[in-house]
Design a protein around this motif. Structure first.
Motif, PDB file in Angstrom:
ATOM      1  N   ARG A  16       0.793  -1.045  -0.360  1.00 57.32           N
ATOM      2  CA  ARG A  16       0.224   0.259  -0.368  1.00 57.32           C
ATOM      3  C   ARG A  16       0.659   1.274  -0.303  1.00 57.32           C
ATOM      4  NH1 ARG A  16      -3.170  -0.858   4.093  1.00 57.32           N
ATOM      5  NH2 ARG A  16      -1.948  -0.621   5.514  1.00 57.32           N
ATOM      6  N   SER A  17       1.778   1.657   0.632  1.00 59.05           N
ATOM      7  CA  SER A  17       3.136   2.814   0.762  1.00 59.05           C
ATOM      8  C   SER A  17       3.440   2.477  -0.939  1.00 59.05           C
ATOM      9  CB  SER A  17       4.464   2.670   2.359  1.00 59.05           C
ATOM     10  OG  SER A  17       5.274   1.323   1.320  1.00 59.05           O
ATOM     11  N   ILE A  18       3.447   1.708  -1.354  1.00 57.24           N
ATOM     12  CA  ILE A  18       4.483   1.643  -2.648  1.00 57.24           C
ATOM     13  C   ILE A  18       2.809   2.191  -3.609  1.00 57.24           C
ATOM     14  CG2 ILE A  18       5.345   0.843  -4.461  1.00 57.24           C
ATOM     15  CD1 ILE A  18       7.078   1.357  -1.986  1.00 57.24           C
ATOM     16  N   ALA A  19       2.111   2.472  -3.409  1.00 56.40           N
ATOM     17  CA  ALA A  19       1.133   2.031  -3.985  1.00 56.40           C
ATOM     18  C   ALA A  19       0.504   3.723  -3.660  1.00 56.40           C
ATOM     19  CB  ALA A  19      -0.164   1.161  -3.428  1.00 56.40           C
ATOM     20  N   ARG A  20       0.645   4.533  -3.232  1.00 60.94           N
ATOM     21  CA  ARG A  20       0.265   5.675  -2.782  1.00 60.94           C
ATOM     22  C   ARG A  20       1.860   6.490  -3.588  1.00 60.94           C
ATOM     23  NH1 ARG A  20      -3.765   4.433  -0.391  1.00 60.94           N
ATOM     24  NH2 ARG A  20      -4.567   4.962   1.399  1.00 60.94           N
ATOM     25  N   LEU A  21       2.892   5.875  -3.036  1.00 58.74           N
ATOM     26  CA  LEU A  21       3.975   6.572  -4.516  1.00 58.74           C
ATOM     27  C   LEU A  21       3.786   6.869  -5.311  1.00 58.74           C
ATOM     28  CD1 LEU A  21       7.158   5.948  -1.706  1.00 58.74           C
ATOM     29  CD2 LEU A  21       5.615   7.455  -2.079  1.00 58.74           C
ATOM     30  N   ILE A  22       3.233   5.477  -5.760  1.00 56.50           N
ATOM     31  CA  ILE A  22       2.966   5.410  -6.916  1.00 56.50           C
ATOM     32  C   ILE A  22       2.044   6.275  -8.029  1.00 56.50           C
ATOM     33  CG2 ILE A  22       1.969   4.011  -9.530  1.00 56.50           C
ATOM     34  CD1 ILE A  22       3.604   1.511  -7.753  1.00 56.50           C
ATOM     35  N   ALA A  23       0.927   6.698  -7.029  1.00 58.77           N
ATOM     36  CA  ALA A  23      -0.127   7.361  -7.233  1.00 58.77           C
ATOM     37  C   ALA A  23      -0.308   8.720  -7.692  1.00 58.77           C
ATOM     38  CB  ALA A  23      -1.202   7.224  -6.376  1.00 58.77           C
ATOM     39  N   ARG A  24       1.246   9.057  -6.096  1.00 55.07           N
ATOM     40  CA  ARG A  24       1.949  10.703  -6.148  1.00 55.07           C
ATOM     41  C   ARG A  24       2.486  11.003  -7.943  1.00 55.07           C
ATOM     42  NH1 ARG A  24       6.713  12.218  -1.885  1.00 55.07           N
ATOM     43  NH2 ARG A  24       4.924  10.523  -0.490  1.00 55.07           N
ATOM     44  N   GLY A  25       3.445   9.810  -7.871  1.00 58.57           N
ATOM     45  CA  GLY A  25       4.180  10.218  -9.623  1.00 58.57           C
ATOM     46  C   GLY A  25       3.022  10.436 -10.308  1.00 58.57           C
ATOM     47  N   ILE A  26       2.003   9.980 -10.731  1.00 54.03           N
ATOM     48  CA  ILE A  26       0.637   9.552 -11.338  1.00 54.03           C
ATOM     49  C   ILE A  26       0.304  10.873 -11.373  1.00 54.03           C
ATOM     50  CG2 ILE A  26      -1.734   8.964 -12.096  1.00 54.03           C
ATOM     51  CD1 ILE A  26      -0.635   6.034 -11.468  1.00 54.03           C
ATOM     52  N   GLU A  27       0.040  11.763 -10.217  1.00 54.08           N
ATOM     53  CA  GLU A  27      -0.892  12.766 -10.310  1.00 54.08           C
ATOM     54  C   GLU A  27      -0.220  13.881 -10.463  1.00 54.08           C
ATOM     55  OE1 GLU A  27      -3.042  12.973  -6.560  1.00 54.08           O
ATOM     56  OE2 GLU A  27      -4.055  10.958  -6.769  1.00 54.08           O
ATOM     57  N   GLN A 168       9.417   1.444   6.891  1.00 49.01           N
ATOM     58  CA  GLN A 168       9.267   2.627   5.286  1.00 49.01           C
ATOM     59  C   GLN A 168      10.025   1.995   4.562  1.00 49.01           C
ATOM     60  OE1 GLN A 168       6.292   4.082   5.573  1.00 49.01           O
ATOM     61  NE2 GLN A 168       6.234   2.380   7.500  1.00 49.01           N
ATOM     62  N   PRO A 169       9.094   2.641   3.016  1.00 48.50           N
ATOM     63  CA  PRO A 169       9.763   3.195   1.748  1.00 48.50           C
ATOM     64  C   PRO A 169      11.491   4.162   2.254  1.00 48.50           C
ATOM     65  CG  PRO A 169       7.748   2.668   1.241  1.00 48.50           C
ATOM     66  CD  PRO A 169       7.934   3.202   2.858  1.00 48.50           C
ATOM     67  N   ASP A 170      12.700   3.602   2.135  1.00 46.37           N
ATOM     68  CA  ASP A 170      13.643   4.050   1.989  1.00 46.37           C
ATOM     69  C   ASP A 170      13.662   5.575   0.464  1.00 46.37           C
ATOM     70  OD1 ASP A 170      15.241   3.201  -0.199  1.00 46.37           O
ATOM     71  OD2 ASP A 170      16.423   1.800   1.049  1.00 46.37           O
ATOM     72  N   ALA A 171      14.542   6.345   0.918  1.00 42.37           N
ATOM     73  CA  ALA A 171      14.995   7.411  -0.553  1.00 42.37           C
ATOM     74  C   ALA A 171      14.754   7.189  -1.873  1.00 42.37           C
ATOM     75  CB  ALA A 171      16.009   8.474  -0.407  1.00 42.37           C
ATOM     76  N   GLU A 172      15.777   5.956  -1.968  1.00 47.72           N
ATOM     77  CA  GLU A 172      15.841   4.814  -3.711  1.00 47.72           C
ATOM     78  C   GLU A 172      14.359   4.168  -3.916  1.00 47.72           C
ATOM     79  OE1 GLU A 172      17.861   4.498  -1.138  1.00 47.72           O
ATOM     80  OE2 GLU A 172      19.753   6.282  -2.385  1.00 47.72           O
ATOM     81  N   GLU A 173      13.445   3.600  -2.960  1.00 47.70           N
ATOM     82  CA  GLU A 173      12.230   3.219  -3.341  1.00 47.70           C
ATOM     83  C   GLU A 173      11.438   4.191  -3.409  1.00 47.70           C
ATOM     84  OE1 GLU A 173      13.137  -0.799  -0.475  1.00 47.70           O
ATOM     85  OE2 GLU A 173      12.390   0.552   0.608  1.00 47.70           O
ATOM     86  N   LYS A 174      11.574   5.312  -2.589  1.00 46.33           N
ATOM     87  CA  LYS A 174      10.245   6.076  -3.082  1.00 46.33           C
ATOM     88  C   LYS A 174      10.982   6.733  -4.476  1.00 46.33           C
ATOM     89  CE  LYS A 174       9.587   7.608   1.587  1.00 46.33           C
ATOM     90  NZ  LYS A 174       9.823   8.895   2.886  1.00 46.33           N
ATOM     91  N   ASN A 175      11.846   7.095  -4.715  1.00 44.98           N
ATOM     92  CA  ASN A 175      11.919   7.536  -6.050  1.00 44.98           C
ATOM     93  C   ASN A 175      11.412   7.060  -7.029  1.00 44.98           C
ATOM     94  OD1 ASN A 175      12.827  10.286  -4.579  1.00 44.98           O
ATOM     95  ND2 ASN A 175      14.952   9.462  -4.827  1.00 44.98           N
ATOM     96  N   LEU A 176      11.936   5.514  -6.847  1.00 46.01           N
ATOM     97  CA  LEU A 176      11.712   4.904  -7.870  1.00 46.01           C
ATOM     98  C   LEU A 176       9.823   4.831  -8.382  1.00 46.01           C
ATOM     99  CD1 LEU A 176      14.497   2.254  -7.259  1.00 46.01           C
ATOM    100  CD2 LEU A 176      13.853   3.978  -9.540  1.00 46.01           C
ATOM    101  N   ALA A 177       8.950   4.202  -7.343  1.00 45.63           N
ATOM    102  CA  ALA A 177       8.110   4.135  -7.129  1.00 45.63           C
ATOM    103  C   ALA A 177       7.375   5.440  -7.721  1.00 45.63           C
ATOM    104  CB  ALA A 177       7.350   4.207  -6.004  1.00 45.63           C
ATOM    105  N   SER A 179       8.738   8.130  -9.804  1.00 48.25           N
ATOM    106  CA  SER A 179       8.974   8.204 -11.447  1.00 48.25           C
ATOM    107  C   SER A 179       8.605   7.150 -11.763  1.00 48.25           C
ATOM    108  CB  SER A 179      10.887   8.094 -11.435  1.00 48.25           C
ATOM    109  OG  SER A 179      11.349   9.207 -10.295  1.00 48.25           O
ATOM    110  N   GLY A 180       8.027   6.349 -11.396  1.00 48.66           N
ATOM    111  CA  GLY A 180       7.104   4.878 -12.259  1.00 48.66           C
ATOM    112  C   GLY A 180       5.703   4.859 -12.180  1.00 48.66           C
ATOM    113  N   GLY A 181       5.349   5.720 -11.678  1.00 54.22           N
ATOM    114  CA  GLY A 181       4.347   6.887 -11.565  1.00 54.22           C
ATOM    115  C   GLY A 181       4.001   7.216 -12.617  1.00 54.22           C
ATOM    116  N   LYS A 182       5.366   8.454 -12.827  1.00 50.42           N
ATOM    117  CA  LYS A 182       4.853   9.472 -13.819  1.00 50.42           C
ATOM    118  C   LYS A 182       5.112   8.488 -14.979  1.00 50.42           C
ATOM    119  CE  LYS A 182       7.687  13.116 -10.557  1.00 50.42           C
ATOM    120  NZ  LYS A 182       8.198  13.772 -10.581  1.00 50.42           N
ATOM    121  N   ARG A 183       6.170   8.161 -15.286  1.00 54.97           N
ATOM    122  CA  ARG A 183       6.417   7.892 -16.509  1.00 54.97           C
ATOM    123  C   ARG A 183       4.769   6.533 -17.140  1.00 54.97           C
ATOM    124  NH1 ARG A 183       9.244   2.838 -18.891  1.00 54.97           N
ATOM    125  NH2 ARG A 183      10.492   3.765 -20.642  1.00 54.97           N
ATOM    126  N   LEU A 184       4.538   5.906 -16.380  1.00 51.44           N
ATOM    127  CA  LEU A 184       3.113   5.550 -15.931  1.00 51.44           C
ATOM    128  C   LEU A 184       2.678   5.906 -16.817  1.00 51.44           C
ATOM    129  CD1 LEU A 184       2.366   2.387 -16.956  1.00 51.44           C
ATOM    130  CD2 LEU A 184       1.035   3.332 -13.973  1.00 51.44           C
TER     131      LEU A 184
END
Length: 193
Positions: A16-27, A168-177, A179-184
């Motif tokens: 769920r925490s990664i899903a929220r980060l991906i959603a942040r990138g999407i938005e 909790q997700p670290d800085a790299e995990e957050k950045n990748l999630a 960035s992945g959301g933005k790219r998608l």
């Protein structure tokens, strides 16, 4: 408006925490992120969780309306969790109708330990998406965090190592999630047009 469905199952909150980060990138890309989950199912000898989820349950209408999909699951013996697989297995009508053909999709996961099956989980989640005719989106090596991560993240998709302490997700995990959301979302917007 481009809408991206972020569909996940999370038992202890890592996915769920990664899903929220991906959603942040999407938005952040100007698209709309639609967070959805699936109901828990009971394992042999257990009863399903009665906990009310933070996000609504997914519907077939969510699949039809989305322009892209991010699919996430915790690691279960190197595979996606049964509740998510149960939902995916129920989409035969949408497969026959071609509902998801040509839409971009990415996958994400979380697990308790490094080398605990994250990449095989990501790969196995891609298989039904390929059968649906979706275009798989990964994380390119141009992402700096792929070269420095000591936790999750791979070219196959964002991931998170929760550890036994539920870290909790670290800085790299957050950045990748993110960035992945933005790219998608960016790819979904281009394919939609």
């Amino acid at each position: 408006m481009t809408e991206v469905l972020v569909l996940y199952y999370s038992r202890h909150g890592g996915t769920r925490s990664i899903a929220r980060l991906i959603a942040r990138g999407i938005e952040a890309s100007g698209a709309v992120a639609r967070l959805r989950t699936v109901p828990d199912i009971a394992s042999v000898g257990e009863t399903p969780s009665a906990e009310i989820p933070e996000d609504p349950y997914v519907s077939i209408e969510d699949l039809k309306a989305c322009h892209g999909l991010a699919l996430g699951s915790p690691v279960r013996f190197g595979n996606m969790a049964a509740p998510l697989k149960h939902f995916i297995d129920s989409t035969a009508k949408e497969w026959l109708a071609g509902t998801l053909i040509g839409k971009p999709a990415m996958v994400f996961t979380s697990g308790s330990m490094l080398h605990g099956g994250q990449e095989t989980t990501l790969n196995t989640m891609m298989l039904p998406l390929l059968h649906h005719g979706m275009v798989i989106v990964g994380l390119p090596h141009s992402e700096p965090a792929l070269h420095t991560t000591k936790g999750g993240g791979s070219p196959y998709g964002p991931s998170h190592i929760t550890g036994e302490g539920r870290r909790q997700p670290d800085a790299e995990e957050k950045n990748l999630a993110i960035s992945g959301g933005k790219r998608l979302a960016e790819i979904a917007a281009r394919l939609k047009d």
